[in-house]
Design a protein around this motif. Structure first.
Motif, PDB file in Angstrom:
ATOM      1  N   GLN A 139       0.824  -1.206   0.000  1.00 48.23           N
ATOM      2  CA  GLN A 139       0.000   0.000   0.000  1.00 48.23           C
ATOM      3  C   GLN A 139       0.859   1.257   0.000  1.00 48.23           C
ATOM      4  OE1 GLN A 139      -2.301  -0.741   3.525  1.00 48.23           O
ATOM      5  NE2 GLN A 139      -3.936  -1.796   2.431  1.00 48.23           N
ATOM      6  N   VAL A 140       1.855   1.283   0.862  1.00 48.40           N
ATOM      7  CA  VAL A 140       2.739   2.457   0.946  1.00 48.40           C
ATOM      8  C   VAL A 140       3.479   2.669  -0.369  1.00 48.40           C
ATOM      9  CG1 VAL A 140       4.791   3.392   2.072  1.00 48.40           C
ATOM     10  CG2 VAL A 140       3.005   2.312   3.442  1.00 48.40           C
ATOM     11  N   THR A 141       3.994   1.578  -0.930  1.00 47.42           N
ATOM     12  CA  THR A 141       4.747   1.679  -2.181  1.00 47.42           C
ATOM     13  C   THR A 141       3.880   2.221  -3.311  1.00 47.42           C
ATOM     14  OG1 THR A 141       6.197  -0.156  -1.551  1.00 47.42           O
ATOM     15  CG2 THR A 141       6.060   0.381  -3.897  1.00 47.42           C
ATOM     16  N   ASN A 142       2.694   1.686  -3.453  1.00 50.66           N
ATOM     17  CA  ASN A 142       1.812   2.119  -4.541  1.00 50.66           C
ATOM     18  C   ASN A 142       1.332   3.553  -4.347  1.00 50.66           C
ATOM     19  OD1 ASN A 142       1.771  -0.268  -6.151  1.00 50.66           O
ATOM     20  ND2 ASN A 142       0.446  -1.238  -4.663  1.00 50.66           N
ATOM     21  N   LEU A 143       1.077   3.932  -3.093  1.00 47.28           N
ATOM     22  CA  LEU A 143       0.642   5.306  -2.833  1.00 47.28           C
ATOM     23  C   LEU A 143       1.758   6.291  -3.158  1.00 47.28           C
ATOM     24  CD1 LEU A 143      -1.479   7.256  -1.742  1.00 47.28           C
ATOM     25  CD2 LEU A 143      -0.554   6.869   0.562  1.00 47.28           C
ATOM     26  N   MET A 144       2.981   5.977  -2.729  1.00 50.53           N
ATOM     27  CA  MET A 144       4.119   6.852  -3.024  1.00 50.53           C
ATOM     28  C   MET A 144       4.364   6.935  -4.520  1.00 50.53           C
ATOM     29  SD  MET A 144       6.786   5.727  -0.016  1.00 50.53           S
ATOM     30  CE  MET A 144       8.094   6.748  -0.702  1.00 50.53           C
ATOM     31  N   SER A 145       4.260   5.813  -5.207  1.00 43.79           N
ATOM     32  CA  SER A 145       4.466   5.790  -6.645  1.00 43.79           C
ATOM     33  C   SER A 145       3.423   6.633  -7.362  1.00 43.79           C
ATOM     34  CB  SER A 145       4.418   4.347  -7.149  1.00 43.79           C
ATOM     35  OG  SER A 145       4.582   4.302  -8.551  1.00 43.79           O
ATOM     36  N   PHE A 146       2.181   6.507  -6.940  1.00 46.43           N
ATOM     37  CA  PHE A 146       1.094   7.282  -7.562  1.00 46.43           C
ATOM     38  C   PHE A 146       1.300   8.773  -7.363  1.00 46.43           C
ATOM     39  CE2 PHE A 146      -2.983   9.473  -6.944  1.00 46.43           C
ATOM     40  CZ  PHE A 146      -3.523   9.332  -8.216  1.00 46.43           C
ATOM     41  N   CYS A 147       1.615   9.172  -6.123  1.00 44.30           N
ATOM     42  CA  CYS A 147       1.788  10.596  -5.824  1.00 44.30           C
ATOM     43  C   CYS A 147       2.974  11.188  -6.587  1.00 44.30           C
ATOM     44  CB  CYS A 147       1.965  10.792  -4.317  1.00 44.30           C
ATOM     45  SG  CYS A 147       0.482  10.435  -3.346  1.00 44.30           S
ATOM     46  N   PHE A 148       4.071  10.447  -6.635  1.00 39.25           N
ATOM     47  CA  PHE A 148       5.251  10.967  -7.325  1.00 39.25           C
ATOM     48  C   PHE A 148       5.015  11.026  -8.827  1.00 39.25           C
ATOM     49  CE2 PHE A 148       9.525  11.114  -9.028  1.00 39.25           C
ATOM     50  CZ  PHE A 148      10.160  11.977  -8.148  1.00 39.25           C
ATOM     51  N   SER A 149       4.350  10.006  -9.375  1.00 35.92           N
ATOM     52  CA  SER A 149       4.049  10.026 -10.815  1.00 35.92           C
ATOM     53  C   SER A 149       3.162  11.206 -11.172  1.00 35.92           C
ATOM     54  CB  SER A 149       3.365   8.715 -11.226  1.00 35.92           C
ATOM     55  OG  SER A 149       4.196   7.610 -11.022  1.00 35.92           O
ATOM     56  N   LEU A 150       2.225  11.497 -10.281  1.00 37.47           N
ATOM     57  CA  LEU A 150       1.268  12.561 -10.542  1.00 37.47           C
ATOM     58  C   LEU A 150       1.891  13.945 -10.396  1.00 37.47           C
ATOM     59  CD1 LEU A 150      -1.767  13.078 -11.158  1.00 37.47           C
ATOM     60  CD2 LEU A 150      -2.122  13.219  -8.679  1.00 37.47           C
ATOM     61  N   LEU A 151       2.756  14.105  -9.403  1.00 33.99           N
ATOM     62  CA  LEU A 151       3.233  15.439  -9.060  1.00 33.99           C
ATOM     63  C   LEU A 151       4.728  15.663  -9.273  1.00 33.99           C
ATOM     64  CD1 LEU A 151       1.307  15.783  -5.666  1.00 33.99           C
ATOM     65  CD2 LEU A 151       0.599  16.663  -7.897  1.00 33.99           C
ATOM     66  N   GLY A 152       5.520  14.575  -9.319  1.00 37.70           N
ATOM     67  CA  GLY A 152       6.954  14.774  -9.275  1.00 37.70           C
ATOM     68  C   GLY A 152       7.744  14.434 -10.512  1.00 37.70           C
ATOM     69  N   THR A 153       7.302  13.453 -11.297  1.00 41.40           N
ATOM     70  CA  THR A 153       8.125  12.960 -12.403  1.00 41.40           C
ATOM     71  C   THR A 153       8.454  14.048 -13.413  1.00 41.40           C
ATOM     72  OG1 THR A 153       7.162  10.758 -12.165  1.00 41.40           O
ATOM     73  CG2 THR A 153       8.310  11.242 -14.220  1.00 41.40           C
ATOM     74  N   SER A 154       7.432  14.715 -13.916  1.00 40.30           N
ATOM     75  CA  SER A 154       7.669  15.740 -14.939  1.00 40.30           C
ATOM     76  C   SER A 154       8.451  16.913 -14.374  1.00 40.30           C
ATOM     77  CB  SER A 154       6.346  16.224 -15.530  1.00 40.30           C
ATOM     78  OG  SER A 154       5.536  16.824 -14.535  1.00 40.30           O
TER      79      SER A 154
END
Length: 267
Positions: A69-84
């Motif tokens: 759960q923690v891994t997927n939540l962090m991945s989702f948040c970073f993909s949404l807000l951090g990658t670009s």
């Protein structure tokens, strides 16, 4: 089946023929060795902490559920807000170094502080960044390559390269299967060496990527007997591939790379 085998063999030949593609193989697969070792360490330490009875097994299963759960939540948040944001501000060359640097730090941290929560947090962050930052970044490395490399070599890397790396990681952990207390000692040194090698590869492949884009070169273009179908302009090609990599191609840093590539091809 013969056609599939021939295609896979062609992919391996392309990897061995071009240094740039060989570097892509390294940055795409080596981290799997280290993650396999760290993941096994976390699970061994977790089972030792909770015990071997039924109640302990349920607690450990709950822990692994929270880990996912923690891994997927962090991945989702970073993909949404951090990658670009990271790719835009740092550029691909520097972005490629982020994950290997954090991987090296995690290996050192787990060696000096081999406890469950250090590994839990480290693995959660690394797994999340694998999906949200490292994967999109390495996909962008295929931009200045031919269609043959994008399909044949990439297929070999994604299937055989990644599985072989995980198998190597399992081989390392297997040396300490009968003595879990020695796992950290057995696993940390090869993990550290591989992490440092990965960091070096990230520097080399990032530089080669920038050089290829600046010169308008396409690796493996001579492999095609017929011209590869492309969009009407090179800008369309680069933008399409960046979008496929999950990065906003209109951002400033990526737009500069695209403009340089188009200008060089025009020359």
């Amino acid at each position: 089946k013969k056609g599939d085998l021939a295609s896979l063999w062609d992919g391996l030949q392309l990897i061995l023929r071009y240094d740039y593609v060989l570097l892509i193989l390294g940055i795409s697969c080596l981290y799997e060795v280290v993650l396999t070792v760290l993941d096994y360490e976390m699970k061994v330490i977790g089972r030792a902490r909770y015990g071997a009875d039924q109640a302990a097994a349920e607690q450990f299963a709950a822990l692994m559920g929270h880990f996912g759960q923690v891994t997927n939540l962090m991945s989702f948040c970073f993909s949404l807000l951090g990658t670009s944001v990271v790719v835009r501000r740092m550029g691909l060359r520097r972005t490629l170094r982020v994950f290997p640097a954090l991987l090296t730090f995690a290996v050192l941290l787990s060696y000096f502080f081999p406890n469950l929560w250090v590994l839990f947090i480290s693995m959660s962050c690394l797994k999340a960044l694998t999906y949200a930052l490292n994967e999109p970044s390495k996909e962008m490395l295929y931009n200045p390559t031919s269609e043959a490399i994008k399909f044949k070599a990439k297929a070999w890397i994604d299937v055989f390269g990644a599985r072989s790396a995980k198998a190597l990681g399992s081989t390392i952990t297997n040396t300490a299967k009968n003595e879990p207390q020695l796992l950290v000692a057995y696993g940390s040194m090869p993990s550290l060496l591989i992490s440092l090698a990965l960091f070096g590869i990230s520097i080399l492949v990032g530089k080669q990527f920038e050089d290829l884009v600046a010169n308008g070169e396409v690796v493996g273009e001579e492999e095609s007997d017929t011209p590869t179908e492309r969009p009407d302009d090179e800008a369309g090609l680069i933008e399409l591939e960046l979008e496929n990599a999950g990065v906003d191609a209109t951002q400033d840093g990526i737009a500069e790379d695209r403009a340089a590539f188009v200008a060089a091809r025009a020359r």
